[in-house]
Every structure is written in structure tokens, then in C-alpha cells.
Scaffold this motif. Structure first.
Motif, PDB file in Angstrom:
ATOM      1  N   ALA A  26       0.824  -1.208   0.000  1.00  0.00           N
ATOM      2  CA  ALA A  26       0.000   0.000   0.000  1.00  0.00           C
ATOM      3  C   ALA A  26       0.857   1.256   0.000  1.00  0.00           C
ATOM      4  CB  ALA A  26      -0.928  -0.012   1.208  1.00  0.00           C
ATOM      5  N   ARG A  27       1.955   1.247   0.765  1.00  0.00           N
ATOM      6  CA  ARG A  27       2.841   2.423   0.770  1.00  0.00           C
ATOM      7  C   ARG A  27       3.538   2.587  -0.572  1.00  0.00           C
ATOM      8  NH1 ARG A  27       3.866   0.972   6.422  1.00  0.00           N
ATOM      9  NH2 ARG A  27       5.538  -0.401   5.728  1.00  0.00           N
ATOM     10  N   ASP A  28       3.924   1.471  -1.188  1.00  0.00           N
ATOM     11  CA  ASP A  28       4.573   1.549  -2.504  1.00  0.00           C
ATOM     12  C   ASP A  28       3.667   2.193  -3.537  1.00  0.00           C
ATOM     13  OD1 ASP A  28       6.830   0.396  -1.507  1.00  0.00           O
ATOM     14  OD2 ASP A  28       6.415  -1.617  -2.267  1.00  0.00           O
ATOM     15  N   ARG A  29       2.354   1.934  -3.434  1.00  0.00           N
ATOM     16  CA  ARG A  29       1.393   2.450  -4.410  1.00  0.00           C
ATOM     17  C   ARG A  29       0.665   3.692  -3.916  1.00  0.00           C
ATOM     18  NH1 ARG A  29      -0.684  -1.432  -8.270  1.00  0.00           N
ATOM     19  NH2 ARG A  29       0.611  -3.314  -8.305  1.00  0.00           N
ATOM     20  N   ALA A  75      -1.935   2.558  12.097  1.00  0.00           N
ATOM     21  CA  ALA A  75      -0.756   2.781  12.931  1.00  0.00           C
ATOM     22  C   ALA A  75       0.527   2.646  12.131  1.00  0.00           C
ATOM     23  CB  ALA A  75      -0.750   1.799  14.104  1.00  0.00           C
ATOM     24  N   MET A  76       0.482   1.905  11.015  1.00  0.00           N
ATOM     25  CA  MET A  76       1.639   1.772  10.118  1.00  0.00           C
ATOM     26  C   MET A  76       1.677   2.891   9.071  1.00  0.00           C
ATOM     27  SD  MET A  76       1.507  -2.321   9.326  1.00  0.00           S
ATOM     28  CE  MET A  76       1.197  -3.533  10.609  1.00  0.00           C
ATOM     29  N   GLY A  77       0.724   3.828   9.167  1.00  0.00           N
ATOM     30  CA  GLY A  77       0.713   4.947   8.230  1.00  0.00           C
ATOM     31  C   GLY A  77      -0.046   4.678   6.948  1.00  0.00           C
ATOM     32  N   VAL A  78      -0.911   3.669   6.945  1.00  0.00           N
ATOM     33  CA  VAL A  78      -1.652   3.294   5.744  1.00  0.00           C
ATOM     34  C   VAL A  78      -3.138   3.559   5.966  1.00  0.00           C
ATOM     35  CG1 VAL A  78      -2.317   1.374   4.241  1.00  0.00           C
ATOM     36  CG2 VAL A  78       0.030   1.536   5.104  1.00  0.00           C
ATOM     37  N   PRO A  79      -3.794   4.357   5.126  1.00  0.00           N
ATOM     38  CA  PRO A  79      -5.242   4.538   5.264  1.00  0.00           C
ATOM     39  C   PRO A  79      -5.968   3.231   5.000  1.00  0.00           C
ATOM     40  CG  PRO A  79      -4.457   5.542   3.227  1.00  0.00           C
ATOM     41  CD  PRO A  79      -3.239   5.115   3.986  1.00  0.00           C
ATOM     42  N   ALA A  80      -6.930   2.901   5.862  1.00  0.00           N
ATOM     43  CA  ALA A  80      -7.616   1.617   5.737  1.00  0.00           C
ATOM     44  C   ALA A  80      -9.035   1.745   6.256  1.00  0.00           C
ATOM     45  CB  ALA A  80      -6.873   0.527   6.520  1.00  0.00           C
ATOM     46  N   ARG A  81      -9.934   0.946   5.699  1.00  0.00           N
ATOM     47  CA  ARG A  81     -11.303   0.874   6.181  1.00  0.00           C
ATOM     48  C   ARG A  81     -11.809  -0.551   6.061  1.00  0.00           C
ATOM     49  NH1 ARG A  81     -14.743   1.479   1.460  1.00  0.00           N
ATOM     50  NH2 ARG A  81     -13.525   2.277  -0.317  1.00  0.00           N
ATOM     51  N   ALA A  82     -12.869  -0.850   6.823  1.00  0.00           N
ATOM     52  CA  ALA A  82     -13.422  -2.203   6.892  1.00  0.00           C
ATOM     53  C   ALA A  82     -14.686  -2.294   6.060  1.00  0.00           C
ATOM     54  CB  ALA A  82     -13.722  -2.573   8.337  1.00  0.00           C
ATOM     55  N   LEU A  83     -14.898  -3.464   5.480  1.00  0.00           N
ATOM     56  CA  LEU A  83     -16.073  -3.702   4.650  1.00  0.00           C
ATOM     57  C   LEU A  83     -16.527  -5.141   4.872  1.00  0.00           C
ATOM     58  CD1 LEU A  83     -17.920  -2.550   2.379  1.00  0.00           C
ATOM     59  CD2 LEU A  83     -16.305  -3.509   0.741  1.00  0.00           C
ATOM     60  N   VAL A  84     -17.787  -5.326   5.265  1.00  0.00           N
ATOM     61  CA  VAL A  84     -18.352  -6.653   5.476  1.00  0.00           C
ATOM     62  C   VAL A  84     -19.496  -6.845   4.496  1.00  0.00           C
ATOM     63  CG1 VAL A  84     -19.414  -8.240   7.118  1.00  0.00           C
ATOM     64  CG2 VAL A  84     -17.726  -6.573   7.910  1.00  0.00           C
ATOM     65  N   CYS A  85     -19.423  -7.893   3.687  1.00  0.00           N
ATOM     66  CA  CYS A  85     -20.436  -8.151   2.669  1.00  0.00           C
ATOM     67  C   CYS A  85     -20.940  -9.584   2.788  1.00  0.00           C
ATOM     68  CB  CYS A  85     -19.868  -7.941   1.260  1.00  0.00           C
ATOM     69  SG  CYS A  85     -19.401  -6.238   0.900  1.00  0.00           S
ATOM     70  N   ALA A  86     -22.166  -9.814   2.328  1.00  0.00           N
ATOM     71  CA  ALA A  86     -22.745 -11.153   2.305  1.00  0.00           C
ATOM     72  C   ALA A  86     -22.826 -11.644   0.869  1.00  0.00           C
ATOM     73  CB  ALA A  86     -24.138 -11.139   2.936  1.00  0.00           C
TER      74      ALA A  86
END
Length: 271
Positions: A26-29, A75-86
Motif C-alpha cells: 500500500a505504501r509503494d502504491r 498505525a503503520m501509516g496506511v489509510p484503511a477501512r473495513a467492509l463486510v459483505c454477504a
């Protein structure tokens, strides 16, 4: 346009082991990470979409674990979000990847990670397999999450007392200091004489029998997840009875100096 990486995950301990490799890519991109968990779709769900239905019983549990994973990536400096799908596993991953315009789909393969990797790769463009970690993330026999370990992965935190609240039982997923002493249902593993009788007494009180009242449990909160400090039997009884919520005295541990700390309390996306 924001570059996104979709990372389908199980809720196993080993799934957490691929997060450092995800952070590197993720940081590379310079990409945002979308952590995805797929729960089985209810029978006949497509025919019943026009009528309201109760939430999927595994959604809250999955969202709680993914929130922890997302916090660790932040905490590692990467933006992230959660997604739960059925839905079906391969089809849902492909659908989410298209919807998110994902530049990459990272798949963890191996025990405790994703099955049917070949089917997922056939249905998903730009899929890449991430090597699993060499060993288990937690000691053998541990079935609930440990507060100290999860807090250490998030980084420095500070406590703040939040008082008496009603918390969702599905988000009570760990223990403070006793993670190795309870099973997945928060029953104490001890063989001491009287333990079964004590649990049955708490079970009767939780069911409203015997004329007594169950006192609130005490929990630590990290993000949107809760760890039992006091009241493991009460949690076990409430889960065994199928309760959705439990009264708890909450102490929240918020990350220090992180602009995403308050945003971490927002509800994860679902589909």
C-alpha cells in the motif's frame, strides 16, 4: 483518483499476519486499503430484499475484528477501512474489486486464510497472492483476543473513563489478562470444584430467574471492540442465552497523537 487495494480476510489469527506485507504494498502504491470479509448470504435473501430482516449474526463480529486490523494498518501509516459483505466468496470479492476500482486484490493463502484461491483469481483481475506468515499469530489454545497484544500493535494509548454503557455482545471479542483461560464462548477453562455451579447460577440470573440481578461487567474498549476485565461468566451466560447486548462499565483506550483515532469509532461499511 484514489488508488485502492482490496484485501479479503478471514477472521482467523493467521489473517492478521499478512498485514505488514499489505502495508508495504500500500505504501509503494500510495494506496488506501479496503479490508473485506465475506459472510454467507442468508437462504432466499435475494427473494426477500424488499422486506426488512434482522442483521446477519456474524456481521458485528466480523466488523469488530476488521476494525482492529484497520487500526493496525493506520498505525503503520496506511489509510484503511473495513467492509463486510454477504454472498458467495469469489463472486463477492470480484464485485467489490470492480466497485472500488481496485488496482490490486491481495489474497492470503494457507491454513486459516482464504480457501478456493484459484477460483478467486479466475474471477478477479489484478489478484496477487501474499505469502502467509511462518507461524501462528498467537499461542496455541488461545481462542479470544488479548487486550495487551492488540493495544501494543495499535501503538501508544491513553485511558479515558466512559462510564456505564450498553455494548453489543458481538463486539466483546477479547479478555484483559485471561485470554488463555477462557474458551471461544468466554467460559472459564478451569476444572476447579464449583465452577460449573457458579456458571449455572450466573446463567439463571442472566435469564431472569431466581429474583436476582446481574451486575454490569467491566471492559476495556479499543476502537470499536471490547475486552473483558471483569465478568467473564456473565459474558459467557449472555452469549449462551443469545443476548444482543450487555451492560458494561467502559474504559476506552484511545491512540495518542493519531488523527484517525476519533475516526476509528465510525461504523464500518457494509454491502
Amino acid at each position: 483518483m484514489v488508488t485502492r487495494i482490496v484485501v479479503p480476510l478471514t477472521l482467523s489469527w493467521r489473517a492478521e499476519g499478512i498485514l505488514p506485507a499489505v502495508a508495504v504494498r500500500a505504501r509503494d502504491r500510495d494506496a488506501e486499503v479496503v479490508l473485506l470479509h465475506v459472510v454467507p448470504e442468508r437462504p432466499f435473501a435475494r427473494l426477500a430484499r424488499r422486506w426488512p430482516s434482522p442483521p446477519h449474526p456474524r456481521r458485528d463480529e466480523a466488523a469488530a475484528v476488521l476494525d482492529l486490523f484497520a487500526d493496525r494498518l493506520r498505525a503503520m501509516g496506511v489509510p484503511a477501512r473495513a467492509l463486510v459483505c454477504a454472498g458467495g466468496l469469489a463472486a463477492t470479492i470480484a464485485r467489490v474489486a470492480r466497485r472500488e476500482c481496485a488496482a490490486l486484490v491481495l489474497l492470503g493463502q494457507g491454513a486459516g486464510l482464504l480457501p478456493r484461491g484459484a477460483a478467486i483469481r479466475r474471477s478477479t483481475r489484478n489478484a496477487l497472492v501474499v505469502a502467509p506468515p511462518a507461524g501462528p499469530a498467537l499461542p496455541r489454545g488461545t481462542t479470544v483476543r488479548a487486550f495487551d497484544a492488540d493495544a501494543a500493535r495499535v501503538g501508544p494509548t491513553a485511558p479515558r473513563f466512559r462510564g456505564l454503557r450498553t455494548v453489543p455482545l458481538a463486539r466483546v471479542i477479547g479478555s484483559v489478562g485471561r485470554a488463555g483461560e477462557v474458551d471461544a464462548g468466554f467460559r472459564l477453562r478451569t476444572r476447579r470444584r464449583g465452577e460449573i455451579a457458579r456458571f449455572e447460577r450466573v446463567l439463571r440470573l442472566s435469564a431472569g430467574e431466581g429474583g436476582g440481578a446481574v451486575s454490569p461487567i467491566a471492559v476495556y474498549q479499543l476502537g470499536r471492540t471490547y475486552y473483558v476485565l471483569d465478568g467473564h461468566r456473565r459474558v459467557a451466560a449472555a452469549k449462551a442465552l443469545g443476548h444482543d447486548e450487555i451492560a458494561a462499565v467502559v474504559t476506552e483506550y484511545a491512540p495518542l497523537g493519531r488523527p484517525w483515532a476519533e475516526a476509528a469509532t465510525a461504523a464500518p461499511c457494509g454491502c
